[in-house]
Design a protein around this motif. Structure first.
Motif, PDB file in Angstrom:
ATOM      1  N   MET A   1       0.850  -1.171   0.000  1.00 31.60           N
ATOM      2  CA  MET A   1       0.000   0.000   0.000  1.00 31.60           C
ATOM      3  C   MET A   1       0.899   1.239   0.000  1.00 31.60           C
ATOM      4  N   SER A   2       0.548   2.198  -0.820  1.00 36.03           N
ATOM      5  CA  SER A   2       1.354   3.415  -0.883  1.00 36.03           C
ATOM      6  C   SER A   2       1.144   4.261   0.373  1.00 36.03           C
ATOM      7  N   LEU A   3       2.106   5.098   0.650  1.00 38.99           N
ATOM      8  CA  LEU A   3       1.994   5.976   1.823  1.00 38.99           C
ATOM      9  C   LEU A   3       0.804   6.912   1.708  1.00 38.99           C
ATOM     10  N   THR A   4       0.539   7.387   0.498  1.00 38.92           N
ATOM     11  CA  THR A   4      -0.596   8.296   0.307  1.00 38.92           C
ATOM     12  C   THR A   4      -1.908   7.595   0.623  1.00 38.92           C
ATOM     13  N   LYS A   5      -2.069   6.372   0.134  1.00 39.83           N
ATOM     14  CA  LYS A   5      -3.296   5.608   0.404  1.00 39.83           C
ATOM     15  C   LYS A   5      -3.429   5.319   1.897  1.00 39.83           C
ATOM     16  N   ARG A   6      -2.326   4.918   2.517  1.00 39.32           N
ATOM     17  CA  ARG A   6      -2.369   4.633   3.954  1.00 39.32           C
ATOM     18  C   ARG A   6      -2.719   5.894   4.738  1.00 39.32           C
ATOM     19  N   TYR A   7      -2.131   7.027   4.334  1.00 36.68           N
ATOM     20  CA  TYR A   7      -2.407   8.287   5.026  1.00 36.68           C
ATOM     21  C   TYR A   7      -3.880   8.669   4.895  1.00 36.68           C
ATOM     22  N   MET A   8      -4.438   8.542   3.697  1.00 37.80           N
ATOM     23  CA  MET A   8      -5.844   8.879   3.499  1.00 37.80           C
ATOM     24  C   MET A   8      -6.742   7.952   4.321  1.00 37.80           C
ATOM     25  N   ASP A   9      -6.401   6.676   4.380  1.00 35.74           N
ATOM     26  CA  ASP A   9      -7.164   5.737   5.207  1.00 35.74           C
ATOM     27  C   ASP A   9      -7.056   6.107   6.686  1.00 35.74           C
ATOM     28  N   ASP A  10      -5.848   6.450   7.131  1.00 35.88           N
ATOM     29  CA  ASP A  10      -5.659   6.834   8.532  1.00 35.88           C
ATOM     30  C   ASP A  10      -6.429   8.109   8.868  1.00 35.88           C
ATOM     31  N   LEU A  11      -6.441   9.069   7.951  1.00 29.34           N
ATOM     32  CA  LEU A  11      -7.234  10.292   8.171  1.00 29.34           C
ATOM     33  C   LEU A  11      -8.712   9.958   8.353  1.00 29.34           C
ATOM     34  N   ALA A  12      -9.222   9.089   7.488  1.00 34.57           N
ATOM     35  CA  ALA A  12     -10.643   8.726   7.551  1.00 34.57           C
ATOM     36  C   ALA A  12     -10.978   8.013   8.857  1.00 34.57           C
ATOM     37  N   VAL A  13     -10.110   7.125   9.291  1.00 35.63           N
ATOM     38  CA  VAL A  13     -10.351   6.387  10.530  1.00 35.63           C
ATOM     39  C   VAL A  13     -10.331   7.327  11.729  1.00 35.63           C
ATOM     40  N   VAL A  14      -9.351   8.197  11.780  1.00 31.52           N
ATOM     41  CA  VAL A  14      -9.239   9.146  12.896  1.00 31.52           C
ATOM     42  C   VAL A  14     -10.461  10.065  12.920  1.00 31.52           C
ATOM     43  N   ALA A  15     -10.882  10.536  11.766  1.00 35.42           N
ATOM     44  CA  ALA A  15     -12.062  11.404  11.705  1.00 35.42           C
ATOM     45  C   ALA A  15     -13.309  10.673  12.198  1.00 35.42           C
ATOM     46  N   LEU A  16     -13.464   9.430  11.812  1.00 35.01           N
ATOM     47  CA  LEU A  16     -14.616   8.635  12.250  1.00 35.01           C
ATOM     48  C   LEU A  16     -14.593   8.409  13.752  1.00 35.01           C
ATOM     49  N   TRP A  17     -13.448   8.041  14.304  1.00 36.19           N
ATOM     50  CA  TRP A  17     -13.338   7.826  15.750  1.00 36.19           C
ATOM     51  C   TRP A  17     -13.647   9.100  16.523  1.00 36.19           C
ATOM     52  N   ALA A  18     -13.115  10.229  16.053  1.00 36.49           N
ATOM     53  CA  ALA A  18     -13.345  11.494  16.756  1.00 36.49           C
ATOM     54  C   ALA A  18     -14.810  11.915  16.666  1.00 36.49           C
ATOM     55  N   ALA A  19     -15.406  11.743  15.501  1.00 37.32           N
ATOM     56  CA  ALA A  19     -16.824  12.096  15.344  1.00 37.32           C
ATOM     57  C   ALA A  19     -17.700  11.231  16.246  1.00 37.32           C
ATOM     58  N   SER A  20     -17.367   9.954  16.373  1.00 33.92           N
ATOM     59  CA  SER A  20     -18.180   9.085  17.233  1.00 33.92           C
ATOM     60  C   SER A  20     -18.061   9.489  18.697  1.00 33.92           C
ATOM     61  N   ALA A  21     -16.918  10.022  19.096  1.00 34.39           N
ATOM     62  CA  ALA A  21     -16.747  10.492  20.477  1.00 34.39           C
ATOM     63  C   ALA A  21     -17.638  11.697  20.765  1.00 34.39           C
ATOM     64  N   ALA A  22     -17.978  12.457  19.743  1.00 35.50           N
ATOM     65  CA  ALA A  22     -18.779  13.669  19.923  1.00 35.50           C
ATOM     66  C   ALA A  22     -20.229  13.379  20.289  1.00 35.50           C
ATOM     67  N   PHE A  23     -20.676  12.159  20.110  1.00 31.93           N
ATOM     68  CA  PHE A  23     -22.079  11.832  20.362  1.00 31.93           C
ATOM     69  C   PHE A  23     -22.402  11.577  21.826  1.00 31.93           C
ATOM     70  N   LYS A  47       4.359   5.158  11.740  1.00 31.48           N
ATOM     71  CA  LYS A  47       4.646   4.369  10.546  1.00 31.48           C
ATOM     72  C   LYS A  47       5.211   5.201   9.395  1.00 31.48           C
ATOM     73  N   TYR A  48       5.183   6.502   9.523  1.00 32.11           N
ATOM     74  CA  TYR A  48       5.529   7.393   8.417  1.00 32.11           C
ATOM     75  C   TYR A  48       6.895   8.038   8.628  1.00 32.11           C
ATOM     76  N   PRO A  49       7.538   8.419   7.505  1.00 29.76           N
ATOM     77  CA  PRO A  49       8.700   9.298   7.655  1.00 29.76           C
ATOM     78  C   PRO A  49       8.175  10.655   8.120  1.00 29.76           C
ATOM     79  N   GLY A  50       8.832  11.281   9.041  1.00 34.21           N
ATOM     80  CA  GLY A  50       8.338  12.547   9.581  1.00 34.21           C
ATOM     81  C   GLY A  50       7.133  12.344  10.464  1.00 34.21           C
ATOM     82  N   PRO A  51       7.220  11.465  11.452  1.00 39.73           N
ATOM     83  CA  PRO A  51       6.036  11.151  12.263  1.00 39.73           C
ATOM     84  C   PRO A  51       5.498  12.336  13.064  1.00 39.73           C
ATOM     85  N   ASP A  52       6.334  13.288  13.416  1.00 36.06           N
ATOM     86  CA  ASP A  52       5.841  14.450  14.168  1.00 36.06           C
ATOM     87  C   ASP A  52       4.836  15.253  13.348  1.00 36.06           C
TER      88      ASP A  52
END
Length: 79
Positions: A1-23, A47-52
């Motif tokens: 899996m490319s880093l871009t695809k993994r990053y986009m998937d990670d963004l989506a997961v984090v957004a979903l988890w945070a939105a569910s906490a808002a309820f 998992k990424y170069p430049g993790p900060d």
């Protein structure tokens, strides 16, 4: 899996988890639900170069998702 695809998937997961906490009704419960999301941002970023930078971007996405969801919920309650 490319880093871009993994990053986009990670963004989506984090957004979903945070939105569910808002309820949750009580602020303390919402804060407790958000804590693991922020931990996950750091763990996913390792998992990424430049993790900060990636951790900051994932955290930003979590905060924006949470805030957007909270505003939508408050507006729905007021209507």
């Amino acid at each position: 899996m490319s880093l871009t695809k993994r990053y986009m998937d990670d963004l989506a997961v984090v957004a979903l988890w945070a939105a569910s906490a808002a309820f949750w009704e009580w602020p303390a419960v919402r804060a407790e639900a958000l804590s693991p999301v922020f931990v996950a941002c750091g763990e996913l970023a390792a998992k990424y170069p430049g993790p900060d930078l990636v951790a900051a971007l994932l955290t930003r996405e979590a905060v924006l998702s949470y805030a957007t969801t909270r505003v939508a919920l408050r507006e729905a309650e007021a209507a």
